[in-house]
Design a protein around this motif. Structure first.
Motif, PDB file in Angstrom:
ATOM      1  N   ALA A 178     110.621  52.418  23.140  1.00  0.00           N
ATOM      2  CA  ALA A 178     109.296  51.826  22.933  1.00  0.00           C
ATOM      3  C   ALA A 178     108.349  52.216  24.061  1.00  0.00           C
ATOM      4  O   ALA A 178     108.699  52.136  25.244  1.00  0.00           O
ATOM      5  N   ALA A 179     107.142  52.636  23.692  1.00  0.00           N
ATOM      6  CA  ALA A 179     106.098  52.936  24.663  1.00  0.00           C
ATOM      7  C   ALA A 179     104.855  52.085  24.403  1.00  0.00           C
ATOM      8  O   ALA A 179     104.181  51.635  25.332  1.00  0.00           O
ATOM      9  N   VAL A 180     104.545  51.901  23.126  1.00  0.00           N
ATOM     10  CA  VAL A 180     103.397  51.092  22.704  1.00  0.00           C
ATOM     11  C   VAL A 180     103.863  50.219  21.547  1.00  0.00           C
ATOM     12  O   VAL A 180     104.620  50.672  20.680  1.00  0.00           O
ATOM     13  N   ILE A 181     103.424  48.970  21.533  1.00  0.00           N
ATOM     14  CA  ILE A 181     103.705  48.068  20.413  1.00  0.00           C
ATOM     15  C   ILE A 181     102.378  47.569  19.867  1.00  0.00           C
ATOM     16  O   ILE A 181     101.522  47.082  20.629  1.00  0.00           O
ATOM     17  N   THR A 182     102.193  47.718  18.571  1.00  0.00           N
ATOM     18  CA  THR A 182     101.026  47.157  17.903  1.00  0.00           C
ATOM     19  C   THR A 182     101.528  46.146  16.869  1.00  0.00           C
ATOM     20  O   THR A 182     102.724  45.889  16.782  1.00  0.00           O
ATOM     21  N   HIS A 183     100.629  45.580  16.104  1.00  0.00           N
ATOM     22  CA  HIS A 183     101.091  44.614  15.106  1.00  0.00           C
ATOM     23  C   HIS A 183     100.489  44.922  13.749  1.00  0.00           C
ATOM     24  O   HIS A 183      99.469  45.597  13.631  1.00  0.00           O
ATOM     25  N   THR A 184     101.159  44.446  12.723  1.00  0.00           N
ATOM     26  CA  THR A 184     100.671  44.616  11.363  1.00  0.00           C
ATOM     27  C   THR A 184      99.473  43.701  11.137  1.00  0.00           C
ATOM     28  O   THR A 184      99.149  42.843  11.964  1.00  0.00           O
ATOM     29  N   SER A 185      98.822  43.881   9.993  1.00  0.00           N
ATOM     30  CA  SER A 185      97.572  43.172   9.756  1.00  0.00           C
ATOM     31  C   SER A 185      97.751  41.679   9.572  1.00  0.00           C
ATOM     32  O   SER A 185      96.805  40.910   9.741  1.00  0.00           O
ATOM     33  N   GLY A 186      98.949  41.247   9.211  1.00  0.00           N
ATOM     34  CA  GLY A 186      99.162  39.812   9.043  1.00  0.00           C
ATOM     35  C   GLY A 186      98.567  39.263   7.759  1.00  0.00           C
ATOM     36  O   GLY A 186      98.206  38.091   7.690  1.00  0.00           O
ATOM     37  N   THR A 187      98.493  40.106   6.716  1.00  0.00           N
ATOM     38  CA  THR A 187      97.936  39.623   5.448  1.00  0.00           C
ATOM     39  C   THR A 187      98.844  38.613   4.772  1.00  0.00           C
ATOM     40  O   THR A 187      98.411  37.871   3.899  1.00  0.00           O
ATOM     41  N   THR A 188     100.124  38.578   5.170  1.00  0.00           N
ATOM     42  CA  THR A 188     101.065  37.663   4.508  1.00  0.00           C
ATOM     43  C   THR A 188     101.723  36.687   5.485  1.00  0.00           C
ATOM     44  O   THR A 188     102.772  36.134   5.180  1.00  0.00           O
ATOM     45  N   GLY A 189     101.121  36.463   6.635  1.00  0.00           N
ATOM     46  CA  GLY A 189     101.692  35.512   7.588  1.00  0.00           C
ATOM     47  C   GLY A 189     101.640  36.031   9.009  1.00  0.00           C
ATOM     48  O   GLY A 189     100.748  36.797   9.383  1.00  0.00           O
ATOM     49  N   ILE A 190     102.599  35.611   9.846  1.00  0.00           N
ATOM     50  CA  ILE A 190     102.658  36.051  11.235  1.00  0.00           C
ATOM     51  C   ILE A 190     102.838  37.570  11.271  1.00  0.00           C
ATOM     52  O   ILE A 190     103.728  38.103  10.604  1.00  0.00           O
ATOM     53  N   PRO A 191     102.016  38.290  12.020  1.00  0.00           N
ATOM     54  CA  PRO A 191     102.157  39.752  12.063  1.00  0.00           C
ATOM     55  C   PRO A 191     103.513  40.174  12.616  1.00  0.00           C
ATOM     56  O   PRO A 191     104.155  39.452  13.384  1.00  0.00           O
ATOM     57  N   LYS A 192     103.933  41.353  12.218  1.00  0.00           N
ATOM     58  CA  LYS A 192     105.150  41.964  12.743  1.00  0.00           C
ATOM     59  C   LYS A 192     104.762  42.881  13.907  1.00  0.00           C
ATOM     60  O   LYS A 192     103.701  43.504  13.878  1.00  0.00           O
ATOM     61  N   LEU A 193     105.604  42.970  14.905  1.00  0.00           N
ATOM     62  CA  LEU A 193     105.359  43.831  16.065  1.00  0.00           C
ATOM     63  C   LEU A 193     105.990  45.195  15.803  1.00  0.00           C
ATOM     64  O   LEU A 193     107.212  45.321  15.721  1.00  0.00           O
ATOM     65  N   VAL A 194     105.141  46.206  15.680  1.00  0.00           N
ATOM     66  CA  VAL A 194     105.574  47.549  15.311  1.00  0.00           C
ATOM     67  C   VAL A 194     105.781  48.387  16.569  1.00  0.00           C
ATOM     68  O   VAL A 194     104.877  48.518  17.399  1.00  0.00           O
ATOM     69  N   VAL A 195     106.976  48.962  16.702  1.00  0.00           N
ATOM     70  CA  VAL A 195     107.332  49.745  17.884  1.00  0.00           C
ATOM     71  C   VAL A 195     106.957  51.215  17.674  1.00  0.00           C
ATOM     72  O   VAL A 195     107.281  51.813  16.649  1.00  0.00           O
ATOM     73  N   HIS A 196     106.274  51.787  18.663  1.00  0.00           N
ATOM     74  CA  HIS A 196     105.934  53.207  18.656  1.00  0.00           C
ATOM     75  C   HIS A 196     106.545  53.861  19.895  1.00  0.00           C
ATOM     76  O   HIS A 196     106.464  53.315  21.001  1.00  0.00           O
ATOM     77  N   THR A 197     107.137  55.019  19.716  1.00  0.00           N
ATOM     78  CA  THR A 197     107.751  55.755  20.816  1.00  0.00           C
ATOM     79  C   THR A 197     106.910  56.986  21.144  1.00  0.00           C
ATOM     80  O   THR A 197     106.042  57.392  20.351  1.00  0.00           O
ATOM     81  N   PRO A 198     107.144  57.629  22.280  1.00  0.00           N
ATOM     82  CA  PRO A 198     106.433  58.884  22.554  1.00  0.00           C
ATOM     83  C   PRO A 198     106.628  59.916  21.446  1.00  0.00           C
ATOM     84  O   PRO A 198     105.693  60.633  21.083  1.00  0.00           O
ATOM     85  N   ARG A 199     107.839  59.973  20.892  1.00  0.00           N
ATOM     86  CA  ARG A 199     108.077  60.949  19.829  1.00  0.00           C
ATOM     87  C   ARG A 199     107.248  60.630  18.583  1.00  0.00           C
ATOM     88  O   ARG A 199     106.594  61.513  18.007  1.00  0.00           O
ATOM     89  N   THR A 200     107.292  59.382  18.116  1.00  0.00           N
ATOM     90  CA  THR A 200     106.580  59.052  16.880  1.00  0.00           C
ATOM     91  C   THR A 200     105.074  59.199  17.055  1.00  0.00           C
ATOM     92  O   THR A 200     104.374  59.652  16.137  1.00  0.00           O
ATOM     93  N   GLN A 201     104.552  58.846  18.221  1.00  0.00           N
ATOM     94  CA  GLN A 201     103.111  58.986  18.452  1.00  0.00           C
ATOM     95  C   GLN A 201     102.700  60.454  18.469  1.00  0.00           C
ATOM     96  O   GLN A 201     101.645  60.825  17.938  1.00  0.00           O
ATOM     97  N   GLY A 202     103.535  61.296  19.072  1.00  0.00           N
ATOM     98  CA  GLY A 202     103.230  62.717  19.098  1.00  0.00           C
ATOM     99  C   GLY A 202     103.315  63.343  17.723  1.00  0.00           C
ATOM    100  O   GLY A 202     102.484  64.177  17.343  1.00  0.00           O
ATOM    101  N   GLN A 203     104.313  62.939  16.950  1.00  0.00           N
ATOM    102  CA  GLN A 203     104.507  63.501  15.617  1.00  0.00           C
ATOM    103  C   GLN A 203     103.295  63.242  14.733  1.00  0.00           C
ATOM    104  O   GLN A 203     102.911  64.083  13.904  1.00  0.00           O
TER     105      GLN A 203
END
Length: 528
Positions: A178-203
């Motif tokens: 994990a390098a950056v964590i963002t969250h989902t929009s929360g349209t259906t309740g408490i947002p989920k914390l989405v994990v992003h890594t250097p690889r996924t961000q670069g891809q």
């Protein structure tokens, strides 16, 4: 050439946002970054910076955070009012090897408390206004330390008081952690914390890098997306490494937006679909604020064909186009398509595009009932590639329910045409019996009734499709015009008109359809 070298480095080593300003300065130190507001953390920096100045400020803030006690591997929740300094502070956190957790300023105190508890005593980087919002939250129990970006507050460290702290060497996160964590929009309740890594961000940069390579001139790019969103990482990375001057916009009022566009004459605008809907009235402005725009770009949500058409016709550029990307926080850019001035109004708004070339995502539609997915029997849309987020933080089981090997189930339903175009019809949780696609109805009716500023079809108390409408300036709707516009959709109940300000929205301005449906869950007589 320098930008290409930096890009190849990102593909090999991943995208580290803490290094990005420095990399961009090495490509072109003089690339300008302009703001339409002052930075909260460093108001004295002004509204016009070069990339070199920007990189130096990030390095300075990283030193202050280190002096405050933040160390590699720690979670740092960044929750403050909307400001371009959010991205700068996120880069500073990343630069010292900590994991930044970007929380929208639109989240309420209870939601923020739940997310911080999920993270296990993170540091909190915030402002005094948000500390007032969190006044009844037990921050001493939930956080390791509290840091305010400006001013003073008892019990909190102040970045202002740490000015002049020694600079520190950058610390890189491992490629697949994990390098950056963002969250989902929360349209259906408490947002989920989405994990992003250097690889996924670069891809995720790959398909968009190639698309931007088609733009030869280094003209201004205007960005108006939430500073906390994962999309901001890609937008800033691509613009700066490509040496495009950047206009970072916070203000959404159409009059303020028009002034910025007229002053800076951007060649490209990236904005939320609902922001573009709000601004489309500027198409009639005789000063032609959209006159310089050759590319309109939008992601987050599908946009209505009528809006695209009006924006494109307001451009004076030859070959102007609207490029729409379909994706989500967990997926990144999945498919895309271009719309053009003379055909956008006739486009099927449910056709969200084709997989982009150059190493981008693969997409499939899986049957939900054993029958081949089609327009009348939509299947589940799934995506696979190295850009997929690998986890929901502290909710791995929840993540795993959506993952089938390399494939991620988006939660949307649709089908593919014989030409390969992906049609997204609805979110699965928003489907209404007897309605092929609520979004399709909305596209058609909004195109026929320009006096509507918003239309959302939700399930009523008897599961009937209820059209919730908003009009420009909340003016009354002509019943006869409505009746004519919805003639192809006899299954619709009578419309319910509400002020647009009452629409429940997420941080990215999506309408919270389930919350809106709950409002109309009772029959009219029971609501009285």
């Amino acid at each position: 050439m320098k930008g290409s070298i930096a890009y190849r480095s990102i593909l090999k080593r991943g995208l580290h946002i803490g290094l990005l300003p420095e990399m961009a300065a090495a490509v072109n130190a003089s690339t300008p970054i302009t703001l339409d507001h002052d930075l909260d953390v460093l108001p004295e920096a002004g509204r016009r910076l070069t990339v070199r100045q920007y990189a130096d400020l990030v390095d300075d803030l990283a030193g202050r955070l280190w002096a405050a006690g933040v160390r590699p591997g720690e979670h740092v929740v960044l929750y403050k009012r909307a400001n371009a300094d959010h991205w700068m502070l996120a880069a500073a956190v990343s630069r010292i090897g900590a994991v930044v957790v970007n929380l929208s300023p639109a989240l309420d105190a209870a939601t923020v408390a739940v997310l911080m508890e999920r993270l296990g005593r993170p540091s909190l980087l915030t402002d005094t206004g948000k500390l007032d919002v969190l006044a009844h939250v037990a921050l001493g129990e939930l956080t390791e330390r509290v840091i305010v970006v400006a001013g003073e507050r008892e019990g909190a460290l102040s970045l202002a008081g740490l000015a002049g702290s020694p600079r520190v060497r950058p610390v890189l996160r491992p490629l697949d952690e994990a390098a950056v964590i963002t969250h989902t929009s929360g349209t259906t309740g408490i947002p989920k914390l989405v994990v992003h890594t250097p690889r996924t961000q670069g891809q995720r940069l790959i398909p968009q890098w190639r698309l931007l390579s088609l733009m030869r001139k280094k003209e201004t790019v205007a960005i108006h997306v939430p500073f906390v969103h994962s999309r901001m990482v890609a937008a800033m990375s691509l613009a700066l490494l490509k040496e495009f001057p950047v206009l970072l916009m916070r203000e959404a009022d159409p009059a303020a937006v028009a002034e910025q566009l007229l002053e800076h004459r951007p060649v490209l605008i990236e904005a939320l679909p609902n922001s573009l809907m709000e601004w489309e009235g500027l198409a009639a402005d005789p000063r032609a604020p959209f006159g310089s725009v050759k590319v309109f770009s939008s992601t987050f949500d599908a946009i209505h064909p009528g809006t695209m058409s009006r924006l494109l016709k307001a451009s004076d550029r030859r070959g102007a186009l609207f490029f729409q990307i379909y994706g989500q926080s967990e997926v990144g850019p999945a498919v895309g398509r271009a719309y053009f001035r003379h055909s956008a109004h006739k486009a099927n708004g449910r056709c969200v595009g084709w997989p982009m070339p150059w190493g981008a995502a693969r997409v499939r539609v899986v049957s939900r009932d054993g029958h081949t997915p089609s327009q009348d029997n939509p299947g589940s849309i799934e995506v696979a590639w190295d850009g997929l987020a690998p986890a929901y933080f502290a909710e791995q089981d929840r993540y795993d329910t959506n993952r089938d090997g390399q494939w991620w189930r988006t939660g949307d339903v649709g089908y593919r045409t014989r030409f390969g175009c992906l049609h997204m019809l609805d979110r699965e949780v928003d489907m209404i019996a007897g309605v092929r696609s609520s979004l399709e109805i909305e596209d058609v009716v909004l195109g026929r009734l320009p006096e509507l500023s918003e239309l959302v079809v939700v399930a009523g108390p008897d599961a009937e499709p209820v059209p919730v409408i908003c009009t420009t300036d909340d003016a009354p709707l002509d019943p006869q015009r409505w009746k004519a516009a919805v003639a192809p959709f006899p299954q619709l109940a009578d419309p319910v008109q509400i002020p647009q300000a009452e629409l429940p929205r997420t941080a990215t301005l999506k309408v919270q359809r389930l919350a809106l449906a709950d409002r109309f869950a009772k029959k009219p007589a029971e609501r009285a």
